[in-house]
Design a protein around this motif. Structure first.
Motif, PDB file in Angstrom:
ATOM      1  N   LYS A  68      -9.689  -5.328  -0.739  1.00  0.00           N
ATOM      2  CA  LYS A  68      -9.713  -6.707  -1.199  1.00  0.00           C
ATOM      3  C   LYS A  68      -8.846  -6.817  -2.448  1.00  0.00           C
ATOM      4  O   LYS A  68      -8.879  -5.955  -3.311  1.00  0.00           O
ATOM      5  N   HIS A  69      -8.096  -7.880  -2.511  1.00  0.00           N
ATOM      6  CA  HIS A  69      -7.162  -8.073  -3.606  1.00  0.00           C
ATOM      7  C   HIS A  69      -7.856  -7.906  -4.955  1.00  0.00           C
ATOM      8  O   HIS A  69      -8.950  -8.393  -5.120  1.00  0.00           O
ATOM      9  N   PRO A  70      -7.271  -7.278  -5.928  1.00  0.00           N
ATOM     10  CA  PRO A  70      -5.921  -6.713  -5.938  1.00  0.00           C
ATOM     11  C   PRO A  70      -5.873  -5.216  -5.609  1.00  0.00           C
ATOM     12  O   PRO A  70      -4.859  -4.578  -5.879  1.00  0.00           O
ATOM     13  N   PHE A  71      -6.919  -4.698  -5.050  1.00  0.00           N
ATOM     14  CA  PHE A  71      -6.959  -3.258  -4.858  1.00  0.00           C
ATOM     15  C   PHE A  71      -6.503  -2.844  -3.463  1.00  0.00           C
ATOM     16  O   PHE A  71      -6.742  -3.552  -2.484  1.00  0.00           O
ATOM     17  N   SER A  72      -5.865  -1.714  -3.437  1.00  0.00           N
ATOM     18  CA  SER A  72      -5.450  -1.141  -2.154  1.00  0.00           C
ATOM     19  C   SER A  72      -5.805   0.340  -2.163  1.00  0.00           C
ATOM     20  O   SER A  72      -6.107   0.913  -3.206  1.00  0.00           O
ATOM     21  N   TRP A  73      -5.759   0.892  -0.992  1.00  0.00           N
ATOM     22  CA  TRP A  73      -5.924   2.337  -0.875  1.00  0.00           C
ATOM     23  C   TRP A  73      -4.567   2.975  -0.622  1.00  0.00           C
ATOM     24  O   TRP A  73      -3.780   2.478   0.175  1.00  0.00           O
ATOM     25  N   LEU A  74      -4.345   4.079  -1.288  1.00  0.00           N
ATOM     26  CA  LEU A  74      -3.220   4.928  -0.948  1.00  0.00           C
ATOM     27  C   LEU A  74      -3.854   6.163  -0.330  1.00  0.00           C
ATOM     28  O   LEU A  74      -4.449   6.984  -1.026  1.00  0.00           O
ATOM     29  N   HIS A  75      -3.763   6.232   0.978  1.00  0.00           N
ATOM     30  CA  HIS A  75      -4.532   7.251   1.698  1.00  0.00           C
ATOM     31  C   HIS A  75      -3.607   8.321   2.258  1.00  0.00           C
ATOM     32  O   HIS A  75      -2.601   8.019   2.892  1.00  0.00           O
ATOM     33  N   SER A  76      -3.970   9.551   2.027  1.00  0.00           N
ATOM     34  CA  SER A  76      -3.176  10.650   2.560  1.00  0.00           C
ATOM     35  C   SER A  76      -3.271  10.687   4.081  1.00  0.00           C
ATOM     36  O   SER A  76      -4.334  10.480   4.656  1.00  0.00           O
ATOM     37  N   VAL A  77      -2.150  10.944   4.708  1.00  0.00           N
ATOM     38  CA  VAL A  77      -2.130  11.108   6.155  1.00  0.00           C
ATOM     39  C   VAL A  77      -2.552  12.525   6.532  1.00  0.00           C
ATOM     40  O   VAL A  77      -3.103  12.767   7.589  1.00  0.00           O
ATOM     41  N   GLN A  78      -2.301  13.437   5.617  1.00  0.00           N
ATOM     42  CA  GLN A  78      -2.500  14.849   5.954  1.00  0.00           C
ATOM     43  C   GLN A  78      -3.820  15.416   5.452  1.00  0.00           C
ATOM     44  O   GLN A  78      -4.218  16.504   5.838  1.00  0.00           O
TER      45      GLN A  78
END
Lengths: 174, 138
Positions: free
Chosen positions: A51-61
């Motif tokens: 939810k704005h303004p937060f996002s996830w930066l999620h590892s693929v590995q």
């Protein structure tokens, strides 16, 4: 904008301990050739909207690894960091469009949550490659509080007491 | 560890590209000048470690916490109005992270809470809080 081409539809599937199995377009992967500092074992991430303004930066590995990030723009003009022109990881050039992601450290009391302004992530929009840059600048804290202490109190008060309409403060001193 | 002795004004090379110069010695402080390629990352040790620790805290907190669910919608940025309205210098810094993020959205819902004080105020010198070095508990 180089790659609007063939494998647009290609999907990758990866595991997340938090969200289960996720599927995203392969083109949405963001590459951090040097990794995030301290996490060089994983170089590929995807951004997931929270939810704005937060996002996830999620590892693929690494299914365990995710950061909460917020757009550097949210910190206004005082947060005036320059992109790492010449950086090899991102091939950052003068005219490249880039995004700034600020890593957020969520505390058990969420209102003590802080943002790491000292080490933003820059993502070159041209090639979707990113790098974490440290700004050795005392103006930028690694633990910039998103919510101040007053706002905590205010928030609590506001939920518990609906300001009585007729009440007056009786001091004329201020 | 290789140990060399240098006088102020003298230099040494690390490989072909990195030149380290002892600029000045003042009391117990030594000023060091470094000529290196722009993409070589050079940090004071304590700063680097600080970032390392903060990154780890951030990652661990996410793993353990559901606290984030209470977060969203309550924080509106810091002095964002000025920067948001109109590009500041026809710059190349982009704001919409939407072009970075993709579906699927994680199905995390949270309810709105009070507005943060940043709605009204620009940040007021609160920018650099006293930093608690070292560890914090979760």
């Amino acid at each position: 904008m180089s790659d609007e081409s063939a494998e647009k539809q290609e999907l990758i599937t990866f595991a997340s301990t938090r969200f289960g199995e996720l599927q995203v377009p392969a083109e949405s992967v963001i590459e951090f050739p040097s990794g995030v500092i301290g996490f060089s074992h994983t170089t590929q991430y995807v951004m997931l909207e929270h939810k704005h303004p937060f996002s996830w930066l999620h590892s693929v590995q690494d299914a365990n690894l995710a950061f909460v990030v917020v757009d550097g723009f949210e910190f206004g003009q005082q947060f005036d960091v320059k992109p790492p022109i010449g950086n090899k990881d991102t091939d950052m050039r003068e005219d490249d469009e880039y995004a700034i992601l600020i890593i957020v450290t969520v505390r058990s009391d969420p209102r003590l949550t802080t943002a790491n302004l000292k080490a933003p992530l820059f993502v070159n929009m041209r090639n979707r490659r990113g790098v974490q840059v440290i700004f050795d600048d005392p103006r930028y804290s690694t633990r910039f509080p998103l919510w101040s202490e007053d706002s905590q109190k205010n928030a609590e008060q506001a939920t518990t007491e609906q300001a009585p309409a007729g009440q007056k403060s009786e001091d004329g001193s201020k | 560890m290789l140990i060399l002795t240098r006088k102020p004004g003298e230099s040494l090379y690390i490989g072909d590209d990195v030149k380290v110069t002892i600029v000045e010695i003042k009391g117990n402080q030594i000023r060091v000048g470094i000529d290196a390629p722009a993409d070589l990352r050079i940090y004071r040790e304590e700063i680097y470690k600080q970032i390392l620790e903060e990154n780890k805290s951030a990652a661990e907190a996410v793993m353990s916490g559901s606290a984030l669910e209470q977060l969203s919608g309550t924080w509106k940025g810091v002095g964002r109005e000025d920067s948001q309205s109109g590009s500041r210098e026809k710059g190349s810094r982009t704001t919409g992270l939407s072009s970075l993020s993709r579906q699927p959205q994680p199905q995390v819902f949270m309810k709105r809470k009070k507005r943060s004080r940043f709605d009204e105020d620009e940040e007021d010198g609160k920018k650099v809080p006293p930093e608690t070095e070292g560890e914090q508990e979760s």
